[in-house]
Scaffold this motif. Structure first.
Motif, PDB file in Angstrom:
ATOM      1  N   MET A   1     -16.286 -25.657   6.107  1.00  0.00           N
ATOM      2  CA  MET A   1     -14.868 -27.072   5.696  1.00  0.00           C
ATOM      3  C   MET A   1     -14.593 -25.450   5.100  1.00  0.00           C
ATOM      4  O   MET A   1     -14.347 -25.419   4.053  1.00  0.00           O
ATOM      5  CB  MET A   1     -15.567 -28.041   5.582  1.00  0.00           C
ATOM      6  CG  MET A   1     -14.201 -28.661   5.600  1.00  0.00           C
ATOM      7  SD  MET A   1     -14.626 -30.530   4.953  1.00  0.00           S
ATOM      8  CE  MET A   1     -15.275 -31.188   6.053  1.00  0.00           C
ATOM      9  N   PRO A   2     -13.496 -25.105   5.232  1.00  0.00           N
ATOM     10  CA  PRO A   2     -11.796 -24.865   4.449  1.00  0.00           C
ATOM     11  C   PRO A   2     -12.575 -25.676   3.466  1.00  0.00           C
ATOM     12  O   PRO A   2     -11.892 -26.302   3.477  1.00  0.00           O
ATOM     13  CB  PRO A   2     -11.123 -24.576   5.674  1.00  0.00           C
ATOM     14  CG  PRO A   2     -10.997 -24.917   7.093  1.00  0.00           C
ATOM     15  CD  PRO A   2     -12.728 -25.894   6.629  1.00  0.00           C
ATOM     16  N   PRO A   3     -12.170 -24.798   1.674  1.00  0.00           N
ATOM     17  CA  PRO A   3     -11.653 -25.155   0.624  1.00  0.00           C
ATOM     18  C   PRO A   3     -10.851 -26.352   0.811  1.00  0.00           C
ATOM     19  O   PRO A   3     -10.423 -27.365   0.106  1.00  0.00           O
ATOM     20  CB  PRO A   3     -11.931 -24.105   0.454  1.00  0.00           C
ATOM     21  CG  PRO A   3     -12.037 -23.197   0.540  1.00  0.00           C
ATOM     22  CD  PRO A   3     -11.949 -23.427   2.189  1.00  0.00           C
ATOM     23  N   GLU A   4      -9.968 -26.114   1.953  1.00  0.00           N
ATOM     24  CA  GLU A   4      -7.901 -26.858   1.397  1.00  0.00           C
ATOM     25  C   GLU A   4      -8.741 -28.266   2.329  1.00  0.00           C
ATOM     26  O   GLU A   4      -8.481 -29.139   1.507  1.00  0.00           O
ATOM     27  CB  GLU A   4      -7.267 -26.112   2.382  1.00  0.00           C
ATOM     28  CG  GLU A   4      -6.984 -24.969   2.250  1.00  0.00           C
ATOM     29  CD  GLU A   4      -7.708 -23.405   2.498  1.00  0.00           C
ATOM     30  OE1 GLU A   4      -8.085 -23.838   3.272  1.00  0.00           O
ATOM     31  OE2 GLU A   4      -7.215 -22.324   1.567  1.00  0.00           O
ATOM     32  N   LEU A   8      -8.577 -31.972   0.253  1.00  0.00           N
ATOM     33  CA  LEU A   8      -8.187 -33.346   0.809  1.00  0.00           C
ATOM     34  C   LEU A   8      -9.326 -33.910   0.750  1.00  0.00           C
ATOM     35  O   LEU A   8      -8.816 -35.667   0.917  1.00  0.00           O
ATOM     36  CB  LEU A   8      -7.101 -32.826   2.061  1.00  0.00           C
ATOM     37  CG  LEU A   8      -6.136 -32.138   2.390  1.00  0.00           C
ATOM     38  CD1 LEU A   8      -5.946 -31.844   3.770  1.00  0.00           C
ATOM     39  CD2 LEU A   8      -5.119 -32.541   1.717  1.00  0.00           C
ATOM     40  N   ARG A   9     -10.169 -33.905   1.324  1.00  0.00           N
ATOM     41  CA  ARG A   9     -11.590 -35.322   1.520  1.00  0.00           C
ATOM     42  C   ARG A   9     -11.202 -35.354  -0.144  1.00  0.00           C
ATOM     43  O   ARG A   9     -11.648 -36.912  -0.245  1.00  0.00           O
ATOM     44  CB  ARG A   9     -12.640 -34.879   1.925  1.00  0.00           C
ATOM     45  CG  ARG A   9     -12.203 -34.165   3.763  1.00  0.00           C
ATOM     46  CD  ARG A   9     -13.389 -33.667   4.239  1.00  0.00           C
ATOM     47  NE  ARG A   9     -14.541 -34.659   4.302  1.00  0.00           N
ATOM     48  CZ  ARG A   9     -15.782 -34.579   4.000  1.00  0.00           C
ATOM     49  NH1 ARG A   9     -16.366 -33.435   3.240  1.00  0.00           N
ATOM     50  NH2 ARG A   9     -16.529 -36.046   4.079  1.00  0.00           N
ATOM     51  N   LEU A  10     -11.344 -35.351  -0.906  1.00  0.00           N
ATOM     52  CA  LEU A  10     -11.989 -35.197  -1.756  1.00  0.00           C
ATOM     53  C   LEU A  10     -10.760 -36.244  -2.517  1.00  0.00           C
ATOM     54  O   LEU A  10     -10.835 -37.548  -3.090  1.00  0.00           O
ATOM     55  CB  LEU A  10     -12.143 -34.117  -2.925  1.00  0.00           C
ATOM     56  CG  LEU A  10     -12.519 -35.038  -4.448  1.00  0.00           C
ATOM     57  CD1 LEU A  10     -13.786 -35.489  -4.644  1.00  0.00           C
ATOM     58  CD2 LEU A  10     -12.678 -33.353  -5.417  1.00  0.00           C
ATOM     59  N   ALA A  11      -9.568 -35.950  -2.551  1.00  0.00           N
ATOM     60  CA  ALA A  11      -8.440 -36.629  -2.933  1.00  0.00           C
ATOM     61  C   ALA A  11      -8.713 -37.776  -2.481  1.00  0.00           C
ATOM     62  O   ALA A  11      -8.279 -39.076  -2.755  1.00  0.00           O
ATOM     63  CB  ALA A  11      -7.091 -35.829  -2.250  1.00  0.00           C
ATOM     64  N   ALA A  29      -8.721 -32.703 -12.724  1.00  0.00           N
ATOM     65  CA  ALA A  29      -9.918 -32.688 -13.075  1.00  0.00           C
ATOM     66  C   ALA A  29     -10.905 -32.330 -11.733  1.00  0.00           C
ATOM     67  O   ALA A  29     -11.890 -31.942 -11.894  1.00  0.00           O
ATOM     68  CB  ALA A  29     -10.206 -33.899 -14.423  1.00  0.00           C
ATOM     69  N   ALA A  30     -10.458 -33.589 -11.025  1.00  0.00           N
ATOM     70  CA  ALA A  30     -11.701 -33.550  -9.545  1.00  0.00           C
ATOM     71  C   ALA A  30     -11.782 -32.314  -9.067  1.00  0.00           C
ATOM     72  O   ALA A  30     -12.862 -32.091  -8.377  1.00  0.00           O
ATOM     73  CB  ALA A  30     -11.482 -34.776  -8.788  1.00  0.00           C
ATOM     74  N   LEU A  31     -10.769 -31.614  -8.601  1.00  0.00           N
ATOM     75  CA  LEU A  31     -10.930 -30.778  -8.123  1.00  0.00           C
ATOM     76  C   LEU A  31     -11.190 -29.568  -8.533  1.00  0.00           C
ATOM     77  O   LEU A  31     -11.761 -28.458  -7.558  1.00  0.00           O
ATOM     78  CB  LEU A  31      -9.320 -30.121  -7.861  1.00  0.00           C
ATOM     79  CG  LEU A  31      -8.477 -31.613  -6.521  1.00  0.00           C
ATOM     80  CD1 LEU A  31      -7.056 -30.969  -6.610  1.00  0.00           C
ATOM     81  CD2 LEU A  31      -8.823 -31.598  -4.740  1.00  0.00           C
ATOM     82  N   GLY A  32     -11.232 -29.396  -9.843  1.00  0.00           N
ATOM     83  CA  GLY A  32     -11.420 -27.716 -10.483  1.00  0.00           C
ATOM     84  C   GLY A  32     -10.798 -27.342 -10.455  1.00  0.00           C
ATOM     85  O   GLY A  32      -9.574 -26.743  -9.788  1.00  0.00           O
ATOM     86  N   SER A  42       0.626 -33.624  -1.563  1.00  0.00           N
ATOM     87  CA  SER A  42       1.953 -33.903  -1.079  1.00  0.00           C
ATOM     88  C   SER A  42       1.314 -34.001   0.741  1.00  0.00           C
ATOM     89  O   SER A  42       1.646 -33.991   1.492  1.00  0.00           O
ATOM     90  CB  SER A  42       2.359 -31.866  -0.924  1.00  0.00           C
ATOM     91  OG  SER A  42       3.859 -32.284  -0.454  1.00  0.00           O
ATOM     92  N   ALA A  43      -0.090 -32.526   0.908  1.00  0.00           N
ATOM     93  CA  ALA A  43      -0.957 -32.195   2.290  1.00  0.00           C
ATOM     94  C   ALA A  43      -1.335 -33.716   2.138  1.00  0.00           C
ATOM     95  O   ALA A  43      -0.471 -34.008   3.713  1.00  0.00           O
ATOM     96  CB  ALA A  43      -1.937 -31.485   2.314  1.00  0.00           C
TER      97      ALA A  43
END
Length: 183
Positions: A1-4, A8-11, A29-32, A42-43
């Motif tokens: 899975m692409p990092p982008e 998005l999934r984490l957000a 902080a969660a994204l690092g 935005s996405a």
């Protein structure tokens, strides 16, 4: 899975799981270091645009909210929270515009006494909280609004409150808002 996509999934999961709006800094902080929180938000907003829920900025953070056009349909099937009494709403308005304020100052603004039940209703709803004590005789409690107040009224910050002058009818434009009636 692409990092982008992973970002998005984490957000999405963070906004979904949180009981409060998520601050951009908390997401960052969660994204690092790999993620740009503003770009991810935005996405995510774009991804949910036009759906049943939308990603909105509210109370200094981001949260899922029902699409505005669906709200009327939901009020028929979802239990509506208990409405606050008029005196409590008047007190809440006084607190929101003039905070921090004491109970006596709220009573002066309303032109009527304020029952403990009204304050208790606002506290129970999580709309107000003590903000210290005033440096005056008796050291009365100072009251202010909470992040829950911003959430409840769909505001990003107190700066989005309408100006009191804008709420007055043209014939009342010269009178003092939230004060006792003229003698």
């Amino acid at each position: 899975m692409p990092p982008e996509e992973q970002a998005l999934r984490l957000a999405e999961a963070l906004l979904f799981a949180s009981d409060r709006p998520v601050a951009t800094a908390r997401l960052a902080a969660a994204l690092g270091e790999e993620g740009d929180a503003a770009a991810v938000l935005s996405a995510l907003r774009d991804r949910y645009a036009g759906r049943g829920v939308e990603v909105v900025e509210v109370a200094g953070g981001w949260a899922f909210r029902t699409a505005p056009d669906l709200a009327p349909a939901l009020t028929r099937v979802i239990e509506v929270p208990k409405r606050l009494p008029r005196a409590a709403m008047e007190a809440l308005a006084a607190i929101a515009w003039r905070q921090p304020v004491t109970r006596a100052e709220i009573e002066d603004l309303r032109g009527a006494s304020l029952s403990q039940n009204s304050l208790d209703a606002l506290l129970e709803a999580g709309l107000i909280a003590p903000r210290g004590r005033k440096e005056s005789p008796g050291r009365p409690v100072l009251w202010g609004t909470t992040p829950r107040f911003l959430e409840q009224f769909g505001l990003r910050s107190l700066a989005e409150l309408p100006r009191q002058e804008d709420l007055l009818a043209p014939e009342n434009a010269g009178s003092a808002p939230l004060g006792p009636p003229p003698a």
